[in-house]
Design an enzyme around this catalytic site. Structure first.
Site, PDB file in Angstrom:
ATOM      1  N   HIS A 263       0.872  -1.195   0.000  1.00  0.00           N
ATOM      2  CA  HIS A 263       0.000   0.000   0.000  1.00  0.00           C
ATOM      3  C   HIS A 263       0.906   1.243   0.000  1.00  0.00           C
ATOM      4  CE1 HIS A 263      -3.561   2.299   0.502  1.00  0.00           C
ATOM      5  NE2 HIS A 263      -3.807   2.121   1.786  1.00  0.00           N
ATOM      6  N   HIS A 309      -2.379  -2.212  -9.756  1.00  0.00           N
ATOM      7  CA  HIS A 309      -3.349  -1.642  -8.815  1.00  0.00           C
ATOM      8  C   HIS A 309      -4.501  -2.616  -8.632  1.00  0.00           C
ATOM      9  CE1 HIS A 309      -6.021   1.241  -6.846  1.00  0.00           C
ATOM     10  NE2 HIS A 309      -4.899   1.855  -6.522  1.00  0.00           N
TER      11      HIS A 309
HETATM   12  N1  CMX Z   1       5.029  -6.477 -10.262  1.00  0.00           N
HETATM   13  C1  CMX Z   1       5.028  -7.829 -10.299  1.00  0.00           C
HETATM   14  N2  CMX Z   1       3.938  -8.571 -10.136  1.00  0.00           N
HETATM   15  C2  CMX Z   1       2.785  -7.924  -9.943  1.00  0.00           C
HETATM   16  C3  CMX Z   1       2.698  -6.534  -9.926  1.00  0.00           C
HETATM   17  C4  CMX Z   1       3.892  -5.798 -10.069  1.00  0.00           C
HETATM   18  N3  CMX Z   1       3.928  -4.477 -10.003  1.00  0.00           N
HETATM   19  N4  CMX Z   1       1.408  -6.193  -9.700  1.00  0.00           N
HETATM   20  C5  CMX Z   1       0.716  -7.342  -9.596  1.00  0.00           C
HETATM   21  N5  CMX Z   1       1.548  -8.393  -9.737  1.00  0.00           N
HETATM   22  C6  CMX Z   1       1.226  -9.807  -9.590  1.00  0.00           C
HETATM   23  C7  CMX Z   1       0.695 -10.059  -8.189  1.00  0.00           C
HETATM   24  O1  CMX Z   1       1.761 -10.173  -7.243  1.00  0.00           O
HETATM   25  C8  CMX Z   1      -0.083 -11.331  -8.388  1.00  0.00           C
HETATM   26  O2  CMX Z   1       0.822 -12.405  -8.419  1.00  0.00           O
HETATM   27  P1  CMX Z   1       0.451 -13.841  -7.784  1.00  0.00           P
HETATM   28  O3  CMX Z   1      -0.720 -14.313  -8.574  1.00  0.00           O
HETATM   29  O4  CMX Z   1       1.678 -14.640  -7.970  1.00  0.00           O
HETATM   30  O5  CMX Z   1       0.113 -13.575  -6.337  1.00  0.00           O
HETATM   31  C9  CMX Z   1      -0.653 -11.139  -9.785  1.00  0.00           C
HETATM   32  O6  CMX Z   1       0.165 -10.160 -10.434  1.00  0.00           O
HETATM   33  C10 CMX Z   1      -2.094 -10.638  -9.802  1.00  0.00           C
HETATM   34  O7  CMX Z   1      -2.183  -9.483  -9.009  1.00  0.00           O
HETATM   35  P2  CMX Z   1      -3.271  -8.352  -9.338  1.00  0.00           P
HETATM   36  O8  CMX Z   1      -4.615  -8.958  -9.173  1.00  0.00           O
HETATM   37  O9  CMX Z   1      -2.956  -7.706 -10.629  1.00  0.00           O
HETATM   38  O10 CMX Z   1      -2.951  -7.275  -8.212  1.00  0.00           O
HETATM   39  P3  CMX Z   1      -3.586  -7.180  -6.757  1.00  0.00           P
HETATM   40  O11 CMX Z   1      -4.897  -6.502  -6.852  1.00  0.00           O
HETATM   41  O12 CMX Z   1      -3.535  -8.484  -6.039  1.00  0.00           O
HETATM   42  O13 CMX Z   1      -2.518  -6.242  -6.040  1.00  0.00           O
HETATM   43  C11 CMX Z   1      -1.040  -4.388  -5.905  1.00  0.00           C
HETATM   44  C12 CMX Z   1      -2.424  -4.875  -6.344  1.00  0.00           C
HETATM   45  C13 CMX Z   1      -0.979  -2.865  -5.991  1.00  0.00           C
HETATM   46  C14 CMX Z   1      -0.803  -4.807  -4.443  1.00  0.00           C
HETATM   47  C15 CMX Z   1       0.023  -5.050  -6.835  1.00  0.00           C
HETATM   48  O14 CMX Z   1      -0.167  -4.590  -8.153  1.00  0.00           O
HETATM   49  C16 CMX Z   1       1.446  -4.772  -6.397  1.00  0.00           C
HETATM   50  O15 CMX Z   1       1.986  -5.497  -5.558  1.00  0.00           O
HETATM   51  N6  CMX Z   1       2.104  -3.701  -6.958  1.00  0.00           N
HETATM   52  C17 CMX Z   1       3.413  -3.291  -6.550  1.00  0.00           C
HETATM   53  C18 CMX Z   1       3.338  -2.557  -5.230  1.00  0.00           C
HETATM   54  C19 CMX Z   1       2.680  -1.191  -5.388  1.00  0.00           C
HETATM   55  O16 CMX Z   1       3.008  -0.427  -6.277  1.00  0.00           O
HETATM   56  N7  CMX Z   1       1.770  -0.846  -4.444  1.00  0.00           N
HETATM   57  C20 CMX Z   1       1.171   0.500  -4.380  1.00  0.00           C
HETATM   58  C21 CMX Z   1      -0.298   0.528  -4.747  1.00  0.00           C
HETATM   59  C22 CMX Z   1      -0.864   1.891  -4.541  1.00  0.00           C
HETATM   60  C23 CMX Z   1      -1.281   2.063  -3.112  1.00  0.00           C
HETATM   61  O17 CMX Z   1      -2.194   1.355  -2.652  1.00  0.00           O
HETATM   62  O18 CMX Z   1      -0.702   2.876  -2.418  1.00  0.00           O
END
Ligand code: CMX
Length: 425
Positions: A263, A309
């Protein structure tokens, strides 16, 4: 001229009446269902909360009270707080009345600094901020009025009081934490007449001869203010407040959630990724080098911070606003140039990998490079900046939830045994 309290006192009875009628007339209509995947998937997409301060559309991003965030980038945080609460932007006099209120309430209790000083020197700045908010709980007007006996229709009033007191002091506490935690010298006394953003920028004490950093702080506080009701910080804050815990308990809880790397902490991780890239390639990498590095990062099991996201499926308009700021103020900065390049390369890599549902940058992907440019190099601090802004959204949501009489949050959990039986039927 109307004060914020007066404005809400005018609006709220009608809103309450409308909502009561809406619920009564449609009580049993179904608006959402839960699949097994969603049950195990963080309730993603399940509609189970009401939040009127803002909405996040997957193809548009943040919309505050009907206004896309891209249209609000010239506003001040005080205007945004008013907008979040009332659905309107304040006129000049009303804005001044809010700024005067905040000025009047400025000044952090001395015991906050004593508690912060007693914490271990290597405490995370977010742990310090959340502790500071919690330790001020004894100031809560809500708790005092609740203990004395108060009608339910009035609950929102001391919540507004608490929120204004918090918003008036949190920038000073946050700036104090920066100076204390990173040995920047004595705290700088607030100048509340500057307004929230410029005052915060001033108290941080970074050199700002042209006022550009204060301008960045204004934009930063506007962009991070709210992101509807289901994100971890807003939802945690709401859950805690729903037990009639006061604003101090609720905000501290919400910010504890913001401190997680998936987050709000992602902004610190994001800059770390950019700097690691710079170090590895001794400057701005070529497109090929960056592409390979992104793949190496993914293959090592790490996420690319700042990308993806839970709701959005387009480039976050808050990222776009930061990118525009960087292009205007520091286009030659190599760290900013790497951020631009990551934006050109990484979405295609994520698309090719095919895991992330959203391959586009979120708000955290660019902000760190801009802070770094102005000399704020301690990226463990970045989530505190996010918190100062997000405090506005969490407070606004809590005030409105009190006003509409939101009950205690209590979804039903089920056991795996129950689920196994249920899916067999
Ligand atoms: N890099 C690598 N892999 C990623 C990714 C990224 N930036 N974003 C998503 N994925 C992966 C997930 O880890 C997940 O993998 P698994 O199936 O192996 O667990 C898969 O893609 C599916 O995830 P998703 O449904 O697309 O994403 P979520 O809704 O579960 O999670 C978020 C969203 C933001 C936590 C995720 O995209 C992420 O970890 N991003 C990087 C961290 C980040 O930038 N966070 C800030 C968000 C903004 C905020 O809330 O402040």
């Amino acid at each position: 001229m109307v004060t914020l309290h007066e404005k809400l006192a005018q609006q709220l009875p009608k809103i309450r009446e409308e909502l009561r009628a809406l619920v009564k007339e449609n009580a049993s209509k179904v608006i959402s269902e839960v699949t097994v995947e969603q049950l195990f998937g963080g309730m993603r997409g399940v509609k189970g909360l009401i939040c009127d301060t803002s909405v996040v559309e997957l193809d548009q991003g943040l919309i505050i009270r009907g206004r896309p965030i891209g249209e609000l980038t010239e506003r001040t945080p005080e205007e945004i707080f008013w907008l979040l609460l009332t659905g309107e932007l304040p006129d000049k006099e009303s804005l001044k009345s809010l700024q005067d209120e905040l000025k009047k309430r400025s000044g952090t209790p001395g015991y906050v600094w004593d508690v912060l000083k007693a914490m271990p020197a290597d405490s995370h700045p977010m742990a310090m901020l959340d502790t500071a908010v919690l330790v001020m709980e004894k100031e809560s007007q809500f708790r005092k009025r609740y203990d004395a006996g108060m009608k339910k229709d009035e609950y929102w009033m001391p919540m507004l009081e608490d929120s204004l007191n918090i918003l008036a002091t949190v920038p000073e506490i946050a700036a104090g934490i920066y100076r204390m935690r990173f040995n920047k010298g004595p705290r700088l006394a607030p100048k509340p007449e500057l307004g929230m953003a410029a005052n915060y920028a001033y108290m941080l004490g970074l050199p700002d001869p042209k006022g550009d950093f204060a301008e960045l702080m204004r934009l930063y506080l506007v962009l991070h203010s709210d992101h509807e009701g289901g994100n971890v910080s807003a939802f945690s804050g709401h859950t805690v407040a729903s037990a009639l815990s006061d604003m101090y308990y609720a905000l501290s809880a919400g910010l504890n959630g913001l401190a997680g790397p998936l987050h709000g902490l992602a902004n610190q991780e994001c800059l770390a990724f950019v700097l690691e890239t710079q170090k590895k390639f001794n400057g701005v990498p070529t497109d090929e080098q960056l592409k390979q590095f992104a793949w190496d990062t993914l293959n090592s099991g790490k996420v690319i911070p700042g990308y993806g996201h839970a709701v959005l499926r387009v480039t976050d308009p808050r990222f776009t606003a930061f990118l525009a700021f960087g292009k205007k103020y520091c286009p030659q900065d190599p760290v900013f140039q790497i951020v631009e390049k990551i934006f050109r390369i990484v979405p295609d890599v994520l698309k090719e990998q095919g895991k992330a549902k959203d391959p586009w940058p979120n708000v955290d992907a660019a902000s760190g490079s801009l802070l770094y440019h102005y000399g704020m190099t301690e990226f463990a601090y970045y989530t505190v900046l996010f918190s100062v802004s997000r405090a506005m959204g969490i407070c606004a949501q809590a005030i409105l939830n009190r006003a509409i009489g939101s009950p205690i949050v209590r979804p039903k959990s089920v056991s795996t045994e129950w689920l196994k039986k249920a899916v067999k039927k």
